[in-house]
Design an enzyme around this catalytic site. Structure first.
Site, PDB file in Angstrom:
ATOM      1  N   CYS A 131       9.107  47.808  10.338  1.00 39.31           N
ATOM      2  CA  CYS A 131      10.553  47.579  10.206  1.00 39.31           C
ATOM      3  C   CYS A 131      11.052  47.777   8.769  1.00 39.31           C
ATOM      4  CB  CYS A 131      10.915  46.188  10.705  1.00 39.31           C
ATOM      5  SG  CYS A 131      10.444  45.947  12.411  1.00 39.31           S
ATOM      6  N   HIS A 153      17.447  44.429   7.658  1.00 36.92           N
ATOM      7  CA  HIS A 153      16.799  44.796   8.918  1.00 36.92           C
ATOM      8  C   HIS A 153      17.292  43.831   9.993  1.00 36.92           C
ATOM      9  CE1 HIS A 153      14.108  45.624  12.060  1.00 36.92           C
ATOM     10  NE2 HIS A 153      13.362  44.550  11.888  1.00 36.92           N
ATOM     11  N   ASN A 200      16.432  44.737  18.017  1.00 32.36           N
ATOM     12  CA  ASN A 200      15.609  45.138  16.868  1.00 32.36           C
ATOM     13  C   ASN A 200      15.084  46.553  17.107  1.00 32.36           C
ATOM     14  OD1 ASN A 200      13.589  45.566  14.995  1.00 32.36           O
ATOM     15  ND2 ASN A 200      12.619  43.566  15.261  1.00 32.36           N
TER      16      ASN A 200
END
Ligand code: ACO
Length: 307
Positions: free
Chosen positions: A108, A232, A262
């Site tokens: 990520c 993020h 996500n």
């Protein structure tokens, strides 16, 4: 001299899966998912090549550049379509590019990691780079595991970065990794994502706050100078905790996880696209991008917009 961001694009698959949809097959609820994560729906489908190609094409159109103007393509991804070749090479072919192509995997934190790689290339003579973050995490999700299934999703974001003799959008960088923590968040060949959510949460807040503070200090500014925080998009509570500890108001944060979940390497460039689309990217202002993920990796960078 320096590096400028000159165009943005994004793409998501058409299929939307809501929290209520997931509640039909998993022991979960819209209330639990939205309260604990901030996520309300996510887009699922496609391949990393398809989504990355679409986002990349849109970023090139936005920057008004043709295939022959791109000197390097970098793809940040945790979910390549094949072991070999790189998915960047597949995207290169789809877009009609003839330049070098490279995948970067830092989970990520992949997009800011790839920006750092691109910056290094630009400082050593590469003129213009297409940088894409694209993921199809849904293919590596056990849809019976509520710990992970409610979080991960698919999407892509992209930017065009180029050399500038007069401007420099990248003011500082702090990157890190802690490979000894690899098993906290992992996905083996032929398996599914596994995550110790609680521990990842704790560490995420810590590394985001520490790396962002250091990046802000390195840029010679204070948190009060940051008008846009692009984190993020993993969990709204991680962003809230980081925002409070950093002293950057939540109004300055870009939040897209409610719509997209996500999307790992894609989440930061997708959030950039939205910020720009909403008129929140203003010339002369500072932004902070910050990410963390499997590895554990982390990356924070201070940017100053020149366009
Ligand atoms: N629906 C309903 N209940 C659930 C669900 C669910 N989807 N998931 C867990 N629960 C239950 C648990 O079983 C537990 O029940 P118990 O109290 O009876 O034992 C209870 O809810 C609380 O569980 P916790 O794990 O304590 O919940 P928490 O508030 O920590 O939230 C979450 C879990 C959302 C996973 C959170 O820890 C988190 O966001 N962690 C970070 C995830 C992350 O950022 N990952 C990063 C990167 S991903 C990548 O790199 C690809």
């Amino acid at each position: 001299m320096g590096t400028r961001f000159v165009g943005w694009g994004m793409a998501v698959p058409d299929k939307i899966v809501t929290n209520d949809d997931l509640s039909k097959t998993l022991e979960t609820s819209d209330e639990w998912i939205s309260e604990r994560t901030g996520i309300r729906q996510r887009h699922i489908g496609g391949t990393t090549t398809e989504l990355g190609t679409l986002a990349g094409r849109r970023a090139m159109e936005d920057a008004n550049v043709k295939p022959e103007d791109i000197d390097f393509v970098i793809l940040a991804t945790t979910t390549p379509d094949r072991m070999a070749p790189s998915t960047a090479a597949l995207i290169q072919a789809e877009l009609g590019l003839t330049c070098p192509a490279l995948d970067v995997n830092a989970a990520c934190a992949g997009f800011p990691y790839a920006v750092r790689v691109a910056q290094g290339l630009i400082e050593t003579g590469t003129k213009r780079i297409l940088l894409i973050g694209a993921e199809t995490l849904s293919r590596w999700v056990d849809w019976t595991d509520r710990n992970v299934a409610v979080l991960l999703a698919d999407g892509a974001g992209a930017t065009v970065m180029e050399y500038s003799e007069t401007e420099n959008d990248i003011r500082s960088f702090v990157l890190g990794a802690s490979g000894v923590d690899a098993d906290l968040l992992t996905c083996d060949h032929g398996s599914y994502f596994f995550m110790d959510g609680k521990e990842v949460f704790r560490r995420a807040v810590r590394v985001v706050v520490d790396s962002a503070s250091e990046a802000i200090q390195k840029a010679g500014i204070t948190p009060a100078d940051i008008s846009l925080m692009i984190p993020h998009q993993a969990n709204i509570r991680i962003i809230q905790a980081a925002s409070e500890r950093l002293g950057i108001p939540m109004e300055n944060a870009v939040i897209t996880l409610d719509r997209y979940g996500n999307t790992s390497s894609a989440s930061i460039p997708m959030a950039f696209w939205h910020a720009r689309d909403e008129g929140r990217v203003k010339k002369g202002e500072y932004a902070l991008m910050t990410g963390f993920g499997a590895g554990m990796t982390w990356a924070s960078s201070v940017l100053k917009w020149s366009m």
